[in-house]
Design an enzyme around this catalytic site. Structure first.
Site, PDB file in Angstrom:
ATOM      1  N   ASP A  26       0.256  -1.207  -0.122  1.00 17.64           N
ATOM      2  CA  ASP A  26      -0.117   0.305  -0.149  1.00 17.64           C
ATOM      3  C   ASP A  26       1.136   0.517   0.161  1.00 17.64           C
ATOM      4  O   ASP A  26       2.083   0.447   0.195  1.00 17.64           O
ATOM      5  CB  ASP A  26      -0.594   0.363   1.594  1.00 17.64           C
ATOM      6  CG  ASP A  26      -2.281   1.204   1.172  1.00 17.64           C
ATOM      7  OD1 ASP A  26      -2.406   1.392  -0.001  1.00 17.64           O
ATOM      8  OD2 ASP A  26      -2.741   1.666   1.862  1.00 17.64           O
ATOM      9  N   HIS A  40     -20.496  27.919 -11.090  1.00 19.26           N
ATOM     10  CA  HIS A  40     -21.448  29.216 -11.624  1.00 19.26           C
ATOM     11  C   HIS A  40     -22.291  28.578 -12.641  1.00 19.26           C
ATOM     12  O   HIS A  40     -22.258  27.884 -13.453  1.00 19.26           O
ATOM     13  CB  HIS A  40     -20.097  30.078 -11.845  1.00 19.26           C
ATOM     14  CG  HIS A  40     -19.508  29.442 -13.457  1.00 19.26           C
ATOM     15  ND1 HIS A  40     -19.990  29.838 -15.128  1.00 19.26           N
ATOM     16  CD2 HIS A  40     -18.318  29.259 -12.778  1.00 19.26           C
ATOM     17  CE1 HIS A  40     -18.838  29.012 -15.127  1.00 19.26           C
ATOM     18  NE2 HIS A  40     -18.371  28.867 -14.511  1.00 19.26           N
ATOM     19  N   GLU A  88     -10.342  29.161 -11.593  1.00 20.25           N
ATOM     20  CA  GLU A  88     -10.312  28.124 -12.492  1.00 20.25           C
ATOM     21  C   GLU A  88      -9.251  28.252 -13.541  1.00 20.25           C
ATOM     22  O   GLU A  88      -8.130  28.874 -13.108  1.00 20.25           O
ATOM     23  CB  GLU A  88     -11.398  28.350 -13.937  1.00 20.25           C
ATOM     24  CG  GLU A  88     -11.647  27.261 -15.050  1.00 20.25           C
ATOM     25  CD  GLU A  88     -11.962  26.238 -14.801  1.00 20.25           C
ATOM     26  OE1 GLU A  88     -11.198  24.933 -13.355  1.00 20.25           O
ATOM     27  OE2 GLU A  88     -12.848  25.193 -15.107  1.00 20.25           O
TER      28      GLU A  88
END
Length: 427
Positions: A12, A230, A306
């Site tokens: 892992d 948005h 963004e």
């Protein structure tokens, strides 16, 4: 004729931030006796979950090879990506993964190794070792075998039942359920680090580290992020790249209607206590529509902006594919690749979002916060909460004015409660 030795390798790896401080843990189990023959763990600095998982696989295989180069090995991991790629069922597209996969494949002959995906709950030992390694790295040291407590704080169980351990190991190799022996032992421990430097005959594993909502129920109220994309702009229906490096368009008439619809829905829900918005105009307009209905001020967080899509700003996907095919292919294949003209990579956006997320968690601890932002930031926050690989960004749908919800608990766990809800737009 000497019988071929048979091992179970469980491995892992983890990253606190993805990318962030990373480490792995690993163990090799004798399939005949169920004993842990070797274990290893290592802090590897800043890396992604997938890199840490591959590093764990390599270490587990090397540890097994050091014990018996001609052994047959059955690998068990909770990383679907690694298991499927190493089994040959999924293509390896990410440039960071290809050399690691090749290294893992070169330890043993391919015919000597088989792979199996297991749930995280069955990967307890390796998961604990990986977390110990990350804890050691945070303290400025490397993990040491003598310091391992991976099996010392387990609940009371039957100890040293070699028959039970052997049954579990044989079941792992054969793909069937383990035989019942009356002992309530979990599956054998796993490893994903470099060759082990110590041997162990311990056979009791610890309970796994707490994961998600189930482990965090007693930690009090989580900090809940209501993630609102948005409303539409003129570019949205045309599916054009619209990031932070373009024209910063305002909401269209349809987008303003969507903002009012989501404001009505959030008012009825009555749980939002604070509003934080991206600095871009389309988000500020959407946030303002909600704020006016809820009577809450809007705060601006630059980290919620963004992605900067560089020269692709304002273009459709087809136009980018026609003008910059090589750059687009690279961008789709690697989180480190940037759009043409010096835009942001997804890796850069991820780092920015981790910083923004942590600032907001500190500032609004225990509160429900509306984050008005964009496609990539929302997908990234969801991806980080899930611990999903970067390529998962391409497998989420986020409509304009959609709502998603992620809860963050005080122990660092997270729970995704909602994704891309648009029911408020259907009235």
């Amino acid at each position: 004729m000497t019988a071929v030795r048979r091992f179970v390798v469980e491995a892992d790896g983890g990253s606190r931030g993805n990318p962030g401080p990373a480490g792995y843990g690993a163990a090799v189990i004798d399939a005949s006796t169920g004993e842990t023959l070797a274990e290893a763990a290592e802090y590897i600095g800043v890396a992604t979950n997938n890199v840490a998982e591959y590093r764990g696989l390599i270490a587990g295989l090397r540890a097994a090879y050091a014990l018996a180069p001609d052994a047959a090995v059955h690998v068990r991991m909770d990383s679907k990506l690694v298991v499927e790629q190493m089994s040959g069922r999924w293509k390896i597209k990410h440039p960071d993964m290809k050399p690691l996969a090749a290294e893992a494949a070169g330890v043993f002959p391919r015919s000597a190794v088989t792979y199996e995906w297991i749930p995280r709950a069955q990967n307890k030992h390796a998961d604990r070792l990986a977390n110990e390694a990350m804890d050691a790295g945070k303290a400025g040291r490397q993990w040491e075998p003598a310091r391992s407590t991976a099996e010392l704080d387990a609940p009371a169980r039957v100890v040293g039942d070699a028959a039970a351990g052997a049954a579990r190991a044989r079941a792992a190799l054969s793909g069937r359920a383990p035989e019942t022996t009356g002992a309530t032992l979990d599956g054998p421990p796993e490893t994903d680090g470099p060759p082990a430097t110590t041997a162990s005959a311990r056979s009791v594993e610890a309970a796994p580290p707490p994961v998600g909502w189930a482990a965090s129920a007693d930690l009090g109220a989580p900090t809940t992020f209501v993630l609102l994309r948005h409303g539409e702009t003129a570019l949205t229906p045309q599916k054009r790249f619209s990031g932070s490096g373009g024209t910063d368009p305002a909401l269209s008439e349809a987008g303003r209607r969507q903002a009012q619809a989501v404001a009505t829905a959030l008012l009825a829900r009555g749980t939002v206590q604070d509003i934080v918005s991206s600095p871009l105009q389309r988000c500020r307009e959407t946030a303002r529509a909600v704020a006016e209905r809820l009577g809450i001020d809007v705060h601006i967080e630059d980290g919620l902006r963004e992605t900067d899509f560089g020269a692709w700003e304002g273009l459709t996907f087809a136009e980018v594919q026609e003008r910059y095919p090589d750059d687009l292919t690279a961008w789709l294949s690697s989180a480190k690749a940037t759009p043409t003209g010096g835009g942001e990579s997804f890796a850069a956006v991820s780092r920015r979002m981790v910083s923004a997320r942590d600032r907001l968690l500190s500032r609004y601890a225990g509160r429900t916060v509306l984050l008005v932002t964009h496609v990539t930031p929302i997908k990234t926050l969801v991806r980080l909460a899930l611990g999903a690989p970067p390529e998962s960004l391409f497998r989420m749908e986020l409509s304009a004015a959609s709502v998603s919800v992620v809860a963050h608990y005080a122990d660092g766990n997270a729970s995704v409660r909602l994704l891309n809800d648009t029911s408020h737009l259907r009235g």
